[in-house]
Write a protein that holds these residues in place. Structure first.
Motif, mmCIF file in Angstrom:
data_model
loop_
_atom_site.group_PDB
_atom_site.id
_atom_site.type_symbol
_atom_site.label_atom_id
_atom_site.label_comp_id
_atom_site.label_asym_id
_atom_site.label_seq_id
_atom_site.Cartn_x
_atom_site.Cartn_y
_atom_site.Cartn_z
ATOM 1 N N ASN A 6 -14.321 -30.195 -11.202
ATOM 2 C CA ASN A 6 -13.765 -29.690 -12.455
ATOM 3 C C ASN A 6 -12.339 -29.204 -12.160
ATOM 4 O OD1 ASN A 6 -13.151 -28.374 -14.807
ATOM 5 N ND2 ASN A 6 -14.726 -26.788 -14.612
ATOM 6 N N LYS A 8 -10.157 -28.087 -14.248
ATOM 7 C CA LYS A 8 -9.689 -27.025 -15.160
ATOM 8 C C LYS A 8 -8.243 -27.316 -15.565
ATOM 9 C CE LYS A 8 -13.039 -24.050 -13.001
ATOM 10 N NZ LYS A 8 -13.466 -22.714 -12.624
ATOM 11 N N HIS A 90 -19.130 -24.440 -20.618
ATOM 12 C CA HIS A 90 -18.546 -23.753 -19.454
ATOM 13 C C HIS A 90 -18.176 -22.314 -19.829
ATOM 14 C CE1 HIS A 90 -16.005 -22.701 -16.092
ATOM 15 N NE2 HIS A 90 -16.528 -23.726 -15.438
ATOM 16 N N GLU A 159 -24.001 -21.797 -13.280
ATOM 17 C CA GLU A 159 -22.765 -21.260 -12.702
ATOM 18 C C GLU A 159 -22.647 -19.773 -13.026
ATOM 19 O OE1 GLU A 159 -19.600 -24.551 -12.230
ATOM 20 O OE2 GLU A 159 -19.586 -23.941 -14.310
ATOM 21 N N ALA A 163 -19.487 -15.692 -9.815
ATOM 22 C CA ALA A 163 -19.270 -16.500 -8.608
ATOM 23 C C ALA A 163 -18.177 -17.556 -8.826
ATOM 24 C CB ALA A 163 -20.576 -17.189 -8.211
ATOM 25 N N ILE A 164 -17.738 -17.715 -10.074
ATOM 26 C CA ILE A 164 -16.751 -18.767 -10.360
ATOM 27 C C ILE A 164 -15.351 -18.313 -9.957
ATOM 28 C CG2 ILE A 164 -15.621 -20.088 -12.193
ATOM 29 C CD1 ILE A 164 -18.239 -20.192 -13.673
ATOM 30 N N GLY A 195 -19.931 -22.448 -8.596
ATOM 31 C CA GLY A 195 -19.456 -21.078 -8.376
ATOM 32 C C GLY A 195 -19.107 -20.896 -6.916
ATOM 33 N N SER A 196 -17.804 -21.121 -6.603
ATOM 34 C CA SER A 196 -17.317 -20.963 -5.226
ATOM 35 C C SER A 196 -18.059 -21.835 -4.216
ATOM 36 C CB SER A 196 -17.336 -19.498 -4.801
ATOM 37 O OG SER A 196 -16.457 -18.751 -5.622
ATOM 38 N N ILE A 216 -17.853 -28.346 -8.866
ATOM 39 C CA ILE A 216 -16.934 -27.661 -7.953
ATOM 40 C C ILE A 216 -15.529 -27.568 -8.555
ATOM 41 C CG2 ILE A 216 -16.028 -27.668 -5.580
ATOM 42 C CD1 ILE A 216 -18.387 -29.757 -5.029
ATOM 43 N N ASN A 218 -12.219 -24.976 -7.419
ATOM 44 C CA ASN A 218 -11.160 -24.834 -6.404
ATOM 45 C C ASN A 218 -11.278 -25.760 -5.207
ATOM 46 O OD1 ASN A 218 -9.332 -22.952 -7.353
ATOM 47 N ND2 ASN A 218 -10.749 -21.266 -6.969
HETATM 48 P P1 PGA Z 1 -15.096 -22.765 -8.588
HETATM 49 O O1 PGA Z 1 -15.330 -23.271 -10.109
HETATM 50 O O2 PGA Z 1 -15.717 -23.792 -7.688
HETATM 51 O O3 PGA Z 1 -13.625 -22.679 -8.445
HETATM 52 O O4 PGA Z 1 -15.789 -21.446 -8.473
HETATM 53 C C1 PGA Z 1 -16.537 -23.856 -10.497
HETATM 54 C C2 PGA Z 1 -16.548 -24.121 -11.993
HETATM 55 O O5 PGA Z 1 -16.080 -23.287 -12.766
HETATM 56 O O6 PGA Z 1 -17.040 -25.182 -12.439
#
Ligand code: PGA
Length: 236
Positions: A6, A8, A90, A159, A163-164, A195-196, A216, A218
């Protein structure tokens, strides 16, 4: 196993094209049983058929074919790129963009009527998690209001909001507890965790018996890193 990136609000059209080119080449050289999906920003969508080893998806859409919805992207615009899979629900859209459960349910029904693959996202905030598993379960089931899960192109991504993007993934036991609960009800629907997720925790997460993949953010922004994550999922 679904491994999804993802983006974003990251990457330009040019860097998205470079990323997809590299990813597609990698998957050509190292075929995988994983269902690899990438969700670029709307302004960086590219023709899905240019990258045969990758499923390109939309992070967002408006539940209409076209019309007067300033700033939004309808089905006609996604069709032009051959996009047939979407994210919905989301937490960043629920919280930052103020999407209500009612509106999310409308989007879900629209995506379903178009026969799109859907990754439907759910997740609890920190204060709910702090109240224990029962509170988490209640919160998560409420995020299924108006959602008909009897759909063969549905996957659900758990998610936890806390943890995101924080670098602090949920504990494997916490993930297992939620995914097992969802599995008992949703049966054959693939369940992802998000989430991370990173190269250190992915193997353990995808080894959980109810886990069918990862969404995923970041850690997937760099193509080489995402390829590494696909390999980890592939070899688990
Ligand atoms: P993250 O984002 O891996 O950066 O925590 C996951 C998401 O929001 O789908």
């Amino acid at each position: 196993m679904i491994i999804a990136a993802n983006f974003k609000t990251n990457h330009t059209r040019e860097s998205t094209a470079n990323y997809l080119e590299a990813l597609n080449l990698f998957l050509d050289a190292y075929p995988t049983h994983c269902d690899v999906r990438v969700y670029p920003a709307a302004s960086s969508l590219l023709r899905a058929d240019l990258y045969p080893h990758v499923k390109l998806g939309a992070q967002n859409f408006y539940p209409a074919v076209n019309g007067a919805y300033t700033g939004e992207t309808g089905a006609q615009q996604l069709d032009e790129f051959g996009i047939k899979n979407v994210l919905t629900g989301h937490s960043e859209r629920r919280i930052i963009l103020k999407e209500t459960q009612d509106f999310i349910a409308k989007k879900y029904a629209f995506a379903r009527s178009n026969n799109w693959e859907i990754i439907y996202c759910i997740g609890e905030p920190k204060d709910v998690r702090d109240n224990g598993f029962k509170a988490v379960a209640e919160y998560l089931w409420a995020e299924f209001d108006g959602i008909d899960t009897d759909y063969e192109k549905l996957s659900v991504a758990y998610e936890p909001i806390w943890a995101i993007g924080t670098g602090i993934s949920a504990q494997t036991e916490e993930i297992a507890e939620v995914l097992d609960m969802l599995k008992a009800e949703l049966k054959s629907v693939p369940l992802l965790y998000g989430g991370s997720v990173n190269a250190e925790n992915l193997r353990q997460i995808v080894s959980l018996k109810s886990c069918g993949g990862a969404l995923i953010g970041n850690a997937a922004l760099d193509a080489a890193n995402f390829c590494k994550l696909i390999q980890i999922a592939q070899n688990k």
